[in-house]
Motif scaffolding. Structure first.
Motif, PDB file in Angstrom:
ATOM      1  N   MET A  64      12.314   0.812   1.903  1.00  0.00           N
ATOM      2  CA  MET A  64      12.866   1.311   0.441  1.00  0.00           C
ATOM      3  C   MET A  64      13.086   0.138  -0.527  1.00  0.00           C
ATOM      4  SD  MET A  64      16.190   1.612  -0.918  1.00  0.00           S
ATOM      5  CE  MET A  64      17.522   1.793   0.422  1.00  0.00           C
ATOM      6  N   LEU A  65      13.282  -0.940  -0.164  1.00  0.00           N
ATOM      7  CA  LEU A  65      13.572  -2.166  -0.893  1.00  0.00           C
ATOM      8  C   LEU A  65      12.329  -2.987  -1.290  1.00  0.00           C
ATOM      9  CD1 LEU A  65      16.839  -3.534   0.581  1.00  0.00           C
ATOM     10  CD2 LEU A  65      16.966  -2.331  -1.607  1.00  0.00           C
ATOM     11  N   SER A  66      11.234  -2.525  -0.846  1.00  0.00           N
ATOM     12  CA  SER A  66       9.895  -2.932  -1.225  1.00  0.00           C
ATOM     13  C   SER A  66      10.027  -3.252  -2.689  1.00  0.00           C
ATOM     14  CB  SER A  66       8.931  -2.424  -0.545  1.00  0.00           C
ATOM     15  OG  SER A  66       8.684  -1.024  -1.069  1.00  0.00           O
ATOM     16  N   GLY A  67       9.410  -4.441  -3.291  1.00  0.00           N
ATOM     17  CA  GLY A  67       8.895  -4.693  -4.588  1.00  0.00           C
ATOM     18  C   GLY A  67      10.532  -4.972  -5.219  1.00  0.00           C
ATOM     19  N   VAL A  68      11.514  -5.009  -4.577  1.00  0.00           N
ATOM     20  CA  VAL A  68      12.878  -5.363  -5.221  1.00  0.00           C
ATOM     21  C   VAL A  68      13.364  -6.747  -4.933  1.00  0.00           C
ATOM     22  CG1 VAL A  68      15.249  -4.438  -5.448  1.00  0.00           C
ATOM     23  CG2 VAL A  68      13.448  -2.881  -5.555  1.00  0.00           C
ATOM     24  N   LEU A  69      13.390  -7.007  -3.615  1.00  0.00           N
ATOM     25  CA  LEU A  69      13.886  -8.325  -3.235  1.00  0.00           C
ATOM     26  C   LEU A  69      12.991  -9.347  -3.091  1.00  0.00           C
ATOM     27  CD1 LEU A  69      16.039  -7.338  -0.036  1.00  0.00           C
ATOM     28  CD2 LEU A  69      16.667  -7.641  -2.238  1.00  0.00           C
ATOM     29  N   PRO A  70      13.137 -10.528  -4.054  1.00  0.00           N
ATOM     30  CA  PRO A  70      12.169 -11.767  -3.670  1.00  0.00           C
ATOM     31  C   PRO A  70      12.279 -12.290  -2.416  1.00  0.00           C
ATOM     32  CG  PRO A  70      14.201 -12.375  -4.897  1.00  0.00           C
ATOM     33  CD  PRO A  70      14.287 -10.692  -4.508  1.00  0.00           C
ATOM     34  N   TYR A  71      11.237 -12.831  -1.969  1.00  0.00           N
ATOM     35  CA  TYR A  71      11.155 -13.718  -0.696  1.00  0.00           C
ATOM     36  C   TYR A  71      10.211 -14.631  -0.945  1.00  0.00           C
ATOM     37  CZ  TYR A  71       7.827  -9.771  -0.154  1.00  0.00           C
ATOM     38  OH  TYR A  71       6.702  -8.864  -0.497  1.00  0.00           O
ATOM     39  N   GLY A 228      11.823  -8.760  -7.972  1.00  0.00           N
ATOM     40  CA  GLY A 228      10.357  -8.312  -7.541  1.00  0.00           C
ATOM     41  C   GLY A 228       9.765  -7.631  -8.702  1.00  0.00           C
ATOM     42  N   PRO A 229       8.269  -7.139  -8.373  1.00  0.00           N
ATOM     43  CA  PRO A 229       7.678  -6.372  -9.392  1.00  0.00           C
ATOM     44  C   PRO A 229       8.169  -5.130  -9.997  1.00  0.00           C
ATOM     45  CG  PRO A 229       6.470  -6.407  -7.335  1.00  0.00           C
ATOM     46  CD  PRO A 229       7.674  -7.326  -7.226  1.00  0.00           C
ATOM     47  N   TYR A 230       8.906  -4.355  -9.006  1.00  0.00           N
ATOM     48  CA  TYR A 230       9.371  -3.053  -9.422  1.00  0.00           C
ATOM     49  C   TYR A 230      11.110  -2.995  -9.244  1.00  0.00           C
ATOM     50  CZ  TYR A 230       4.899  -1.152  -9.216  1.00  0.00           C
ATOM     51  OH  TYR A 230       3.443  -0.869  -9.470  1.00  0.00           O
ATOM     52  N   ALA A 544      -5.606   2.377  -4.866  1.00  0.00           N
ATOM     53  CA  ALA A 544      -6.478   1.230  -4.415  1.00  0.00           C
ATOM     54  C   ALA A 544      -5.551   0.048  -3.976  1.00  0.00           C
ATOM     55  CB  ALA A 544      -7.194   0.849  -5.780  1.00  0.00           C
ATOM     56  N   ASN A 545      -6.085  -0.853  -3.116  1.00  0.00           N
ATOM     57  CA  ASN A 545      -5.183  -1.946  -2.804  1.00  0.00           C
ATOM     58  C   ASN A 545      -3.999  -1.612  -1.867  1.00  0.00           C
ATOM     59  OD1 ASN A 545      -6.739  -3.379  -4.442  1.00  0.00           O
ATOM     60  ND2 ASN A 545      -5.219  -3.621  -6.171  1.00  0.00           N
ATOM     61  N   VAL A 546      -4.146  -0.612  -1.013  1.00  0.00           N
ATOM     62  CA  VAL A 546      -2.929   0.008  -0.338  1.00  0.00           C
ATOM     63  C   VAL A 546      -3.513  -0.397   1.167  1.00  0.00           C
ATOM     64  CG1 VAL A 546      -1.556   1.648   0.282  1.00  0.00           C
ATOM     65  CG2 VAL A 546      -2.007   1.296  -1.971  1.00  0.00           C
ATOM     66  N   GLN A 547      -3.025  -1.129   1.948  1.00  0.00           N
ATOM     67  CA  GLN A 547      -3.377  -1.282   3.370  1.00  0.00           C
ATOM     68  C   GLN A 547      -2.043  -1.626   4.233  1.00  0.00           C
ATOM     69  OE1 GLN A 547      -5.353  -4.979   4.088  1.00  0.00           O
ATOM     70  NE2 GLN A 547      -4.846  -6.004   2.232  1.00  0.00           N
ATOM     71  N   ARG A 555       5.428  -2.992   6.315  1.00  0.00           N
ATOM     72  CA  ARG A 555       4.380  -2.180   6.629  1.00  0.00           C
ATOM     73  C   ARG A 555       3.465  -1.989   5.258  1.00  0.00           C
ATOM     74  NH1 ARG A 555       4.123   1.710  10.883  1.00  0.00           N
ATOM     75  NH2 ARG A 555       2.131   1.506  10.491  1.00  0.00           N
ATOM     76  N   ALA A 556       2.989  -1.049   4.905  1.00  0.00           N
ATOM     77  CA  ALA A 556       2.051  -0.842   3.908  1.00  0.00           C
ATOM     78  C   ALA A 556       2.528  -1.275   2.473  1.00  0.00           C
ATOM     79  CB  ALA A 556       1.467   0.584   3.702  1.00  0.00           C
ATOM     80  N   THR A 557       3.936  -1.262   2.380  1.00  0.00           N
ATOM     81  CA  THR A 557       4.780  -1.544   0.955  1.00  0.00           C
ATOM     82  C   THR A 557       4.802  -3.126   0.940  1.00  0.00           C
ATOM     83  OG1 THR A 557       6.850  -1.646   1.956  1.00  0.00           O
ATOM     84  CG2 THR A 557       6.075   0.434   1.155  1.00  0.00           C
ATOM     85  N   TYR A 558       4.047  -3.975   1.777  1.00  0.00           N
ATOM     86  CA  TYR A 558       4.218  -5.293   1.891  1.00  0.00           C
ATOM     87  C   TYR A 558       3.642  -5.956   0.516  1.00  0.00           C
ATOM     88  CZ  TYR A 558      -0.535  -6.741   2.616  1.00  0.00           C
ATOM     89  OH  TYR A 558      -1.931  -6.833   2.450  1.00  0.00           O
ATOM     90  N   ASN A 559       2.580  -5.243  -0.051  1.00  0.00           N
ATOM     91  CA  ASN A 559       2.038  -5.678  -1.555  1.00  0.00           C
ATOM     92  C   ASN A 559       1.972  -4.747  -2.391  1.00  0.00           C
ATOM     93  OD1 ASN A 559       0.259  -3.812  -0.095  1.00  0.00           O
ATOM     94  ND2 ASN A 559      -1.559  -5.012  -0.945  1.00  0.00           N
ATOM     95  N   ILE A 560       3.378  -4.190  -2.555  1.00  0.00           N
ATOM     96  CA  ILE A 560       3.592  -3.015  -3.571  1.00  0.00           C
ATOM     97  C   ILE A 560       3.158  -3.455  -4.939  1.00  0.00           C
ATOM     98  CG2 ILE A 560       5.921  -3.244  -3.940  1.00  0.00           C
ATOM     99  CD1 ILE A 560       6.376  -0.451  -3.392  1.00  0.00           C
TER     100      ILE A 560
END
Lengths: 567, 336
Positions: A64-71, A228-230, A544-547, A555-560
């Motif tokens: 749920m927090l993908s693209g929000v927290l920097p790492y 992050g980006p979102y 595109a670019n979803v894996q 999981r797939a949101t690692y490169n959201i």
């Protein structure tokens, strides 16, 4: 006739009205009107807005927090590790790894232009506050923090901050071969948190009570911040969150205008929702043969991938049982179990490429993988060999019953939780052990934790969750002092190798020790790895670019941030 | 009737207390709320487990916990039914069981409300028509539909309805029906007609499922009840007096035949509110059903207790309403 025409006209008008009205309602997963929008499924409800806590932290919260927290970095789908050089100014550096010369030290420097969504620069204080919230309450930094894992954080003595740079010093005599993971995507928080928000809300992060309040606030409040980006612009913990690009993002501009992450707890609904255009894809936590078959039948418009997941099933023996104390008996039991039959029955139909697990710690795609099982004959289902082992040890099979000195061996309680995979598995194991005269009774439980903690089993099947970070795994599974060593193994060689892995200076050194531990545990016939449960992932071809990334909880949101609509 | 009502309400209190003791004991012995935490990898620090035990009052004995749960005396301020607090949750430190329960009840009522109104209306019509045309093709058809709806497992039926919705959307070339979600988020910012359309889009399919499953049994009740009344002396007398059939049915027979159904519906609605679990799951509505399933999955004993208490209260209230309705609908029954 007139009446019928009138009825038809009314029906047509009604349908038109319904179509017009429902069209106003909008729909998920569309990119109508030039808005690039994606709807992604999160497979369960996140309980909280932060993933640190033991009560609320889960992969669903992390996703749920993908693209929000920097790492600071993360493991890639191919098993390689990459630092995030958008967030970092440079790759983190080990300052000292000579424990005789001083404590283990490393430093992390954040990028000069790295800022939070309110424009506040990211600093070493952000790393420091994340560490303090991730440490156990006994460390004294936070009174009410209850992080779900404290192993790495509790090794840290202090973090000194100089603007963008944080220098991390471990406690005297300790080394952490996985130090790079402290603030990466796989840590307890799924990234790192802003320190300045605590101050803005009136909390002093150096006061343990006030840090506890900040910790509670982070778990209780929908994040309006992003590094992050979102950023999350709408949503709740019951239905969905909506993300839009973070205007202050300092990396490559995200491609989508809006991402809706909808929580869906029932995989049985995925196909209809996907066909109806309500969702664009999902990375479910559980493998479902039924859903996979339907997706395979769908053909065009969807990309489906199935691969070995992180949960690996294994059969454990309770050494507290008077019969099962005997290593020869255990070895015969493991030899009689046919792992291939179990994997084939469970996954053969939809995932014939399944692989048996031949190393408790490393997957076959890991550079550190060594096959310790095949040669041992364990899991081969070789009844003849198993019978031979038993006979050499003085056992006899009389009228189909295994006996020792005239006394029946067993019956044994064969236990697990009530899932399709485990049910299939137990039935097969029961039949396989019957071939060497061992009688078993299958008993299912819905409270695996209590059953294991109370050692309320003779033979049990359950799953461990693997991770790319492995250094502490051996100690956790088999160290004689470990609370997760449920069956009660006590072997000095295993203990020594496991400890060596956990305290190694480098990953390579840790891997050598981990493999030593595996090599020492296999002859004990204590834990028999069966197979890693496959995971599947599907996505609409319009994206595109979803894996999938099975190395990561994201999981797939690692490169959201890289997700896009296909041209 | 007021005295009767008060007496019934008061007599239900010991029943609720007894039910609460039983359910508390059953839930308490059924599993360890911290089993998931203990199974985490790597295992959490013992101090974290201790903190969780203290937070969930697991460091106290079962009778102590029950007393705490009822009164809140000696707690951390987050527990005590008499103070309106349902206790801490395993789901998170900030999860408010009472607030969530009420929110979920609202969602379930939204789903169940429309379904029950339609189911009741359809059941009355189908039951009456079946009774009036007993053994006709129409009667057999309605009977078949009723038994079919009764026999179908809800999760399967819901899946079929979902697929039908998807098929209709494909034909229409537009998403007329949604298959998941309650549409609350999608309704944001819509004008009046947009809201109507959105409600139709998200409510139609689950409403059909709930409606048909309730309709099936209710229509059978109504048919039986109507047949009994139609064969009674006073209806025959009404006909003999020359009253038109329409008047006999509507003013004499139907009114009496509705009495058993009304009471069945009153109790049935309480059951449906609790029993919408599968429908909510399949259509992903975050109602009481999902609340219950999550509480079970997370070993959330206080949340389960809250759900069971609400459930028990609803059944008791529904029974009371059913009893009172008897008195209202049938003048021969009077409560002293």
């Amino acid at each position: 006739m007139h009446k019928r025409r009138k009825a038809l006209a009314l029906a047509a008008a009604g349908t038109s009205a319904v179509l017009a009205l429902t069209a106003c309602g909008g729909g998920g997963g569309s990119d109508e009107g030039g808005t690039k929008e994606v709807t992604w499924v999160i497979n369960s409800l996140p309980s909280t807005w932060a993933a640190i806590s033991s009560a609320g932290g889960s992969v669903y919260t992390v996703q749920m927090l993908s693209g929000v927290l920097p790492y600071t970095g993360q493991w890639q789908p191919d098993g390689t590790y990459e630092y995030d050089l958008t967030v970092l100014a440079e790759e983190p550096k080990v300052i000292n790894d000579d424990l005789d010369a001083g404590p283990f030290q490393y430093s992390i420097t954040l990028a000069e232009d790295a800022v939070w969504s309110d424009g506040t620069p990211m600093t070493g204080d952000d790393l420091r506050v994340t560490w303090m919230m991730g440490a156990s309450p006994d460390e004294g930094y936070c009174t009410t923090c209850d992080p779900r894992s404290t192993t790495t954080a509790d090794m840290i003595e202090k973090i000194e901050v100089d603007g963008k740079t944080a220098t991390v010093t471990l406690k005297e005599g300790l080394a952490d071969p996985e130090w790079m993971g402290m603030f990466d995507a796989h840590n307890v928080a799924g990234g790192f948190y802003p320190a300045h928000l605590a101050e803005e809300n009136g909390w002093d992060i150096d006061d343990p009570d006030q840090l506890g309040e900040y910790y509670t606030w982070l778990h209780d409040t929908r994040p309006e911040f992003s590094g992050g980006p979102y950023m999350i612009v709408d949503g709740d913990l019951e239905n969905q969150v909506v993300k839009e690009p973070n205007p202050e993002w300092f990396g490559e501009e995200p491609k989508l205008d809006r991402i809706i992450m909808t929580y869906n707890t029932d995989e049985g609904t995925f196909i209809n929702a996907f066909q109806n255009g309500e969702i664009d894809g999902a990375n479910p936590a559980q493998y479902s043969e039924d859903i996979v078959t339907q997706l395979q039948d769908m053909g065009e418009g969807v990309t489906l991938t199935i691969a070995e997941g992180n949960i690996w099933e294994h059969v454990d023996i309770n050494l507290g049982n008077e019969f099962l104390k005997d290593k020869e008996l255990r070895t015969a039991i493991f030899t009689a179990i046919n792992r291939d039959q179990i994997a084939e029955r469970n996954f053969g139909a939809t995932y014939p490429e399944y692989e048996l697990k031949n190393n408790h710690i490393f997957g076959s795609d890991s550079q550190y993988f060594e096959d310790h099982i095949t040669e041992s004959g364990q899991g081969s289902g070789d009844v003849e060999a198993a019978t031979e082992i038993l006979e050499e040890a003085g056992y006899e099979i009389e009228d189909g019953t295994l006996t020792l000195d005239g006394e029946q061996v067993g019956p044994f309680r064969l236990r697990s939780t009530d899932t399709v995979v485990r049910n299939n598995s137990l039935q097969l194991i029961q039949a396989q052990l019957n071939e060497i005269g061992i009688e078993t009774t299958i008993e299912l439980t819905d409270d695996l934790g209590t059953m294991l903690a109370e050692r309320d089993y003779d033979i049990v099947q359950f799953g461990w969750s693997g991770t790319p970070y492995f250094a502490t795994s051996a100690a956790q599974f088999w160290d004689s002092e470990s609370e997760s060593n449920f069956g009660g193994l006590a072997n000095d060689d295993v203990d020594e190798a496991a400890e060596g892995s956990a305290t190694a200076l480098t990953l390579d050194e840790a891997a050598v020790k981990a493999n030593e531990a595996v090599a020492a545990v296999v002859p004990e016939a204590y834990v028999l790895p069966i197979m890693a449960e496959p995971n599947y992932f599907f996505v609409n071809d319009r994206l595109a670019n979803v894996q999938d990334n099975l190395q990561s909880s994201y999981r797939a949101t690692y490169n959201i941030g890289e997700w896009d609509i296909a041209q | 009737m007021l005295v009767y009502t008060v007496r019934r309400v008061l007599s239900s209190i010991p029943i609720l207390i007894l039910a609460s003791v039983l359910t508390f004991v059953l839930i308490d012995v059924s599993g360890d709320p911290l089993s998931d935490l203990r199974m985490q990898q790597p295992p959490p620090d013992p101090s974290v487990i201790q903190l969780a035990e203290e937070r969930l009052y697991l460091d106290r004995s079962m009778p102590e916990r029950y007393w705490l749960w009822m009164t809140g005396i000696g707690g951390h301020g987050d527990i005590g039914l008499l103070q309106g607090k349902f206790g801490p949750s395993t789901q998170s430190t900030t999860y408010d069981i009472g607030e969530n329960l009420m929110m979920r009840l609202g969602t379930t009522l939204r789903l169940v409300g429309a379904a029950m109104v339609f189911a009741f209306g359809l059941a009355v019509i189908a039951g009456v028509v079946s009774a009036m045309r007993q053994y006709s093709k129409l009667d057999y058809s309605l009977t078949f539909i009723g038994f079919l709806a009764l026999a179908m497992p809800v999760f399967w039926f819901a899946g079929i309805i979902q697929q039908a919705g998807v098929g209709f959307n494909e034909l229409a070339g537009s998403m007329v029906f949604a298959t998941i979600g309650d549409g609350q988020f999608q309704a944001q910012g819509l004008d009046f007609w947009g809201q109507i359309g959105n409600t139709f889009k998200y409510m139609t399919l689950p409403t059909i499922v709930l409606m048909l499953t309730s309709f099936a049994s209710w229509s059978r009740y109504q048919r039986t009840s109507m047949l009994e009344v139609l064969n009674s002396d006073y209806v025959r007398l009404a006909r003999a007096k020359g009253l038109p059939n329409r008047v006999v049915i509507r003013r004499h027979a139907l009114r009496t035949a509705l009495i058993p159904l009304t009471t069945v519906v009153a109790v049935g609605v309480a059951g449906v509110i609790d029993g919408a679990i599968l429908t909510e799951r399949v259509f992903q509505w975050r109602g009481l059903g999902e609340f219950f399933i999550t509480a079970v999955e997370k070993n959330d004993s206080y949340a389960l207790m809250a759900w069971l208490l609400l459930s028990g209260t609803m059944v008791i209230v529904a029974n009371l309403i059913a009893d009172l309705l008897y008195g209202v609908l049938d003048p021969r029954i009077r409560y002293e």
